[in-house]
Write an enzyme that holds these catalytic residues in place. Structure first.
Site, PDB file in Angstrom:
ATOM      1  N   ALA A  56      25.910  22.082  39.403  1.00  0.00           N
ATOM      2  CA  ALA A  56      24.947  21.418  38.511  1.00  0.00           C
ATOM      3  C   ALA A  56      23.612  21.213  39.218  1.00  0.00           C
ATOM      4  CB  ALA A  56      25.507  20.084  38.016  1.00  0.00           C
ATOM      5  N   CYS A 116      15.924  31.085  53.233  1.00  0.00           N
ATOM      6  CA  CYS A 116      14.991  30.265  52.454  1.00  0.00           C
ATOM      7  C   CYS A 116      13.949  29.696  53.411  1.00  0.00           C
ATOM      8  CB  CYS A 116      15.762  29.149  51.751  1.00  0.00           C
ATOM      9  SG  CYS A 116      14.756  28.148  50.645  1.00  0.00           S
ATOM     10  N   CYS A 120       6.796  31.759  44.059  1.00  0.00           N
ATOM     11  CA  CYS A 120       6.883  30.571  44.902  1.00  0.00           C
ATOM     12  C   CYS A 120       5.552  29.838  44.901  1.00  0.00           C
ATOM     13  CB  CYS A 120       7.255  30.961  46.333  1.00  0.00           C
ATOM     14  SG  CYS A 120       7.449  29.534  47.437  1.00  0.00           S
TER      15      CYS A 120
END
Length: 424
Positions: free
Chosen positions: A9, A159, A355
């Protein structure tokens, strides 16, 4: 009536549940399983340590919004995905069966792969809002006695944007507090060059980010492998373009945030069934986001297996940005709806990369269409407007999550805040 279960979630899982419910309405059941009662807006985590945001501002209680949408919410940790029996085992010993499963768990943070890395070691993290809250405490202690700062990403990381953001946000905060002159700053990264970002660079991200670091008198070490971290010291091996040892560094620090490599979460990376995951525990998917072996399993987000963009001297992964995840979500919702209607999946995610990297009082935006080169569109730009755009988008995205609205968040953001390149 089919039972469609979304496991996770976060940035992928919540929009996935909303969009899936919009597609199937009440004809089929949509269930979300998460170990957390709240949604966390991960992109804003770098703002937490200097107290530009509080953790509470980045959280939304999920049960009320899911109830309004008619989505069943199970707030329990998953311990094992059993694809051969179409069920998920939960921490309390119960199990949830499914007709379709969408894995949207995000990653496991592999702090254990580098000695001394992470909140249980000697560095902080902004990968999770709770880690960012711990980093805020470390930051306050640091401000009582400032010294060297090291920020970056270790080998295998995929990342890199949050590391650049955190570095520049702290730099801006130090200038604001008028103690920047007391704090040497170093960026340590597994990237082959500044601005690589796991994408082979996008436009002039190399030049833009190198310039930003030079302008702020921040040193850097690229092609860096972090060997170990002890209290106040980071041991780094810098390699050359062929991967051979070039230089060893012993870098002192009083505050450090290093992004880890990722793996799949334990509930999937230890399964015995073959064909669902790659060696790192990421979910294998085809061009429709569907697993080729277990065809009733789809996956979206950071937990999806994507190959590196290119071979690098120190391993780096491929990032999954918000716009890319959104396209995965939309494709998956349409493809499951097609299957329920007796059709074959046909939608493919665009897998473009977008981004907005906040740099404290400025920012760098980049767009790659598609993410993996060669590209149709390569664009990067710097300016204060990026900082403001990210603030605006945070408010926009959180409002939509709270209201349970399914729509293309990132595309609307592009059109509203950038107005430069329109994606199709």
């Amino acid at each position: 009536m089919a039972k469609i279960v979304v496991l996770g979630a976060g940035i992928g899982g919540v929009p996935m549940a909303y969009e899936m419910k919009e597609m199937v309405n009440n004809d089929h059941e949509v269930v979300v399983i998460s170990d957390s009662p709240t949604f966390h807006f991960v992109p804003s985590n770098p703002w937490v340590p200097p107290k530009w945001r509080t953790p509470e501002e980045l959280k939304i209680e999920l049960a009320p919004v899911f109830e309004k949408k008619g989505i069943t919410f199970i707030q329990k940790a998953a311990t094992q995905v059993d694809p051969e029996n179409n069920k998920i085992e939960l921490a309390d010993g119960s199990a949830v069966e499914y007709d379709y499963l969408i894995i949207a768990t995000g990653p496991r943070l592999a702090f254990d792969e580098v000695e001394g890395l992470g909140p249980e070691g000697y560095t902080t993290s902004v990968c999770h809002v709770d880690h960012a809250a711990l980093a805020a405490g470390d930051w306050e202690k640091f401000m009582e006695n400032p010294g060297p700062i090291i920020v970056g990403a270790v080998q295998g990381a995929s990342c890199f944007g949050p590391a650049y953001e955190y570095l520049m946000i702290l730099e801006a905060e130090l200038r604001k507090r008028k103690v920047r002159d007391q704090v040497p700053m170093t960026f340590v990264t597994s990237e082959p060059y500044i601005g690589h970002l796991g994408l082979g660079g996008v436009g002039d991200t190399k030049g833009l980010m190198e310039s930003a670091l030079r302008d702020k008198t921040i040193k850097w070490v690229t092609n860096a492998k972090v060997n170990k971290i002890t209290e106040g010291m980071m041991y780094v091996t810098e390699v050359d373009d062929e991967g051979a040892e070039k230089k060893k560094h012993e870098l002192p620090f009083k505050h450090s945030m290093m992004l880890p490599a990722f793996t799949g979460i334990d509930a999937v990376r230890h399964i015995k069934a073959e064909g669902l995951i790659n060696p790192r525990g990421f979910i294998i998917v085809d061009e429709h986001q569907r697993n080729p072996t277990f065809k009733n399993i789809y996956s979206v987000g950071v937990c999806v297996a994507l190959p590196p963009v290119e071979k690098t001297p120190v391993p780096v992964g491929t990032p999954k940005t918000g716009y890319m995840i959104e396209s995965m979500v939309t494709a998956t919702a349409h493809n499951i709806a097609d299957e329920l209607a007796g059709k074959e999946p046909h939608e493919k995610p665009s897998l473009n990369a977008l981004c907005l990297a906040d740099m404290g009082d400025s920012g760098i935006a980049f767009l790659a269409v598609p993410q993996i080169p060669p590209r149709n569109t390569t664009w990067a730009q710097q300016g204060k407007w990026v900082h403001l755009a990210k603030i605006g988008f945070e408010k926009y995205f959180m409002r939509k999550i709270r209201k349970g609205i399914s729509e293309p968040y990132y595309e609307k953001m592009i059109l509203k805040f950038m107005g430069v390149v329109r994606l199709k």
